[in-house]
Design a protein around this motif. Structure first.
Motif, PDB file in Angstrom:
ATOM      1  N   ILE A   1      58.835  57.040   2.886  1.00 26.73           N
ATOM      2  CA  ILE A   1      57.383  56.968   3.021  1.00 26.73           C
ATOM      3  C   ILE A   1      56.961  55.519   2.783  1.00 26.73           C
ATOM      4  N   ASP A   2      55.990  55.049   3.536  1.00 29.61           N
ATOM      5  CA  ASP A   2      55.403  53.732   3.306  1.00 29.61           C
ATOM      6  C   ASP A   2      54.788  53.719   1.901  1.00 29.61           C
ATOM      7  N   ALA A   3      55.178  52.761   1.080  1.00 32.03           N
ATOM      8  CA  ALA A   3      54.692  52.698  -0.305  1.00 32.03           C
ATOM      9  C   ALA A   3      53.195  52.469  -0.396  1.00 32.03           C
ATOM     10  N   GLY A   4      52.564  52.089   0.701  1.00 36.21           N
ATOM     11  CA  GLY A   4      51.122  51.920   0.714  1.00 36.21           C
ATOM     12  C   GLY A   4      50.365  53.188   1.070  1.00 36.21           C
ATOM     13  N   ASN A   5      51.072  54.300   1.280  1.00 41.25           N
ATOM     14  CA  ASN A   5      50.417  55.539   1.688  1.00 41.25           C
ATOM     15  C   ASN A   5      49.828  56.260   0.475  1.00 41.25           C
ATOM     16  N   LYS A   6      48.513  56.333   0.413  1.00 40.05           N
ATOM     17  CA  LYS A   6      47.862  56.849  -0.788  1.00 40.05           C
ATOM     18  C   LYS A   6      47.899  58.365  -0.894  1.00 40.05           C
ATOM     19  N   GLU A   7      48.148  59.061   0.216  1.00 37.44           N
ATOM     20  CA  GLU A   7      48.389  60.507   0.112  1.00 37.44           C
ATOM     21  C   GLU A   7      49.658  60.766  -0.696  1.00 37.44           C
ATOM     22  N   GLN A   8      50.675  59.909  -0.505  1.00 33.50           N
ATOM     23  CA  GLN A   8      51.913  60.057  -1.263  1.00 33.50           C
ATOM     24  C   GLN A   8      51.686  59.703  -2.737  1.00 33.50           C
ATOM     25  N   TRP A   9      50.820  58.750  -3.011  1.00 34.74           N
ATOM     26  CA  TRP A   9      50.467  58.426  -4.400  1.00 34.74           C
ATOM     27  C   TRP A   9      49.910  59.672  -5.092  1.00 34.74           C
ATOM     28  N   LYS A  10      48.963  60.325  -4.396  1.00 36.77           N
ATOM     29  CA  LYS A  10      48.326  61.515  -4.988  1.00 36.77           C
ATOM     30  C   LYS A  10      49.341  62.639  -5.150  1.00 36.77           C
ATOM     31  N   TYR A  11      50.239  62.779  -4.166  1.00 35.68           N
ATOM     32  CA  TYR A  11      51.270  63.811  -4.266  1.00 35.68           C
ATOM     33  C   TYR A  11      52.165  63.566  -5.484  1.00 35.68           C
ATOM     34  N   ALA A  12      52.569  62.314  -5.698  1.00 31.89           N
ATOM     35  CA  ALA A  12      53.382  61.981  -6.869  1.00 31.89           C
ATOM     36  C   ALA A  12      52.634  62.314  -8.153  1.00 31.89           C
ATOM     37  N   GLU A  13      51.343  62.022  -8.180  1.00 27.94           N
ATOM     38  CA  GLU A  13      50.531  62.358  -9.354  1.00 27.94           C
ATOM     39  C   GLU A  13      50.502  63.863  -9.585  1.00 27.94           C
TER      40      GLU A  13
END
Length: 316
Positions: free
Chosen positions: A86-98
């Protein structure tokens, strides 16, 4: 340290949250996670849940728009192991990790560990296209994720740790992956540079074969870490004072010492209990421990991918 979400993107046990379950790929490898956590707690063992964040082939399958793309094919780019990211700039993935981290803590894990919090380091990197990060500074992107996830976890009183490249103790450039030890120390409760002597380049700090010199390799690596920590603590403790019409910057010695001690206590290195080019045993393990303890670092993790550890090295 238990894989909650591994490097294939799979969550390793069934989860009860219906929304998170819908977003995840689940394989019920751990049949009764509640029993496992309770078993360890009864033995007074601290249980950490590991989440691989951006190396996530599972999420790429479910959400291909989040993926790093191959410029030539516009399909998901793959690293040298054939894994997609995943692109590290993808904020949907940030929220998923959270969301995964919050769930993990809610079921009894004592701490959440974030791994693969970076851009890829191997494979045909020139073929990568970053849908969310193209043309942007990778260090700034990763720093932003560190800050986001660190603040989110602090608000929920969830203890955190981060796995970063071992060379970040000596290299401030981001190394093409976006990681710096300074940003990690400012964002997480514990930071684990993966300081495996076998992974350092030939002639590192003048050491001909770092793998064959575990004490020297670790000694120089964490000497460099102390230099960076000292600079950070001074920055944190620098205050502006006025005497008459003159303004000057001075260091608050008490705050400086407090911040320096805090950053040192946050260090919890990953060290090597495996043999790659050189056979490792009790001496090599104790040499690595000596190399960090001389700087006041009193916590560490040892890694062996097969979980076959040199027991005699860990007994008094």
């Amino acid at each position: 340290l238990i894989d909650v979400k591994d490097s294939s993107g799979v969550i390793t046990f069934d989860i009860k949250d219906p929304i998170l379950k819908e977003e995840s790929i689940i394989e019920n490898r751990i049949r009764d996670i509640d029993y496992v956590i309770d078993y360890f707690h009864k033995k007074n063992i601290y249980v950490i849940g590991r989440i691989a964040v951006f190396q996530d082939p599972g999420a790429v399958k479910k959400f291909p728009e989040r993926a790093i793309k191959n410029k030539k094919t516009n399909l998901a780019w793959k690293d040298s192991k054939g894994l997609s990211w995943i692109d590290a700039g993808n904020k949907e993935q940030w929220k998923y990790a959270e969301d995964v981290a919050s769930y993990v803590y809610s079921i009894g894990f004592d701490e959440v560990n974030f791994d693969y919090i970076r851009f890829p380091s191997d494979g045909i990197l020139r073929d990568m296209y970053l849908p969310n990060s193209e043309g942007k500074n990778k260090v700034e992107i990763v720093n932003s994720f560190f800050s986001y996830i660190g603040n989110a976890m602090k608000e929920k009183n969830i203890p955190t740790s981060a796995d970063i490249f071992g060379q970040t103790t000596s290299d401030d450039s981001g190394m093409g992956i976006g990681q710096t030890i300074q940003a990690a120390l400012r964002s997480f409760d514990y930071v684990s540079p993966m300081s495996y002597p076998s992974h350092y380049v030939k002639d590192y700090n003048g050491i001909k074969n770092p793998d064959a010199s575990p004490y020297q390799t670790i000694h120089f690596s964490y000497r460099d870490a102390m230099t960076r920590i000292d600079k950070m603590a001074k920055e944190d403790a620098t205050i502006e004072t006025k005497i008459g019409t003159t303004t000057s910057l001075v260091i608050d010695d008490i705050k400086y010492k407090s911040q320096k001690d805090l950053y040192i206590k946050k260090l919890r290195p990953f060290l090597q209990d495996f043999s790659l080019h050189v056979v490792y045993g009790k001496k090599e393990i104790l040499d690595q421990i000596r190399g960090i303890e001389e700087y006041g670092i009193d916590s560490y993790l040892f890694w062996n991918s097969a979980s076959r550890y040199t027991k005699e090295a860990y007994t008094n």
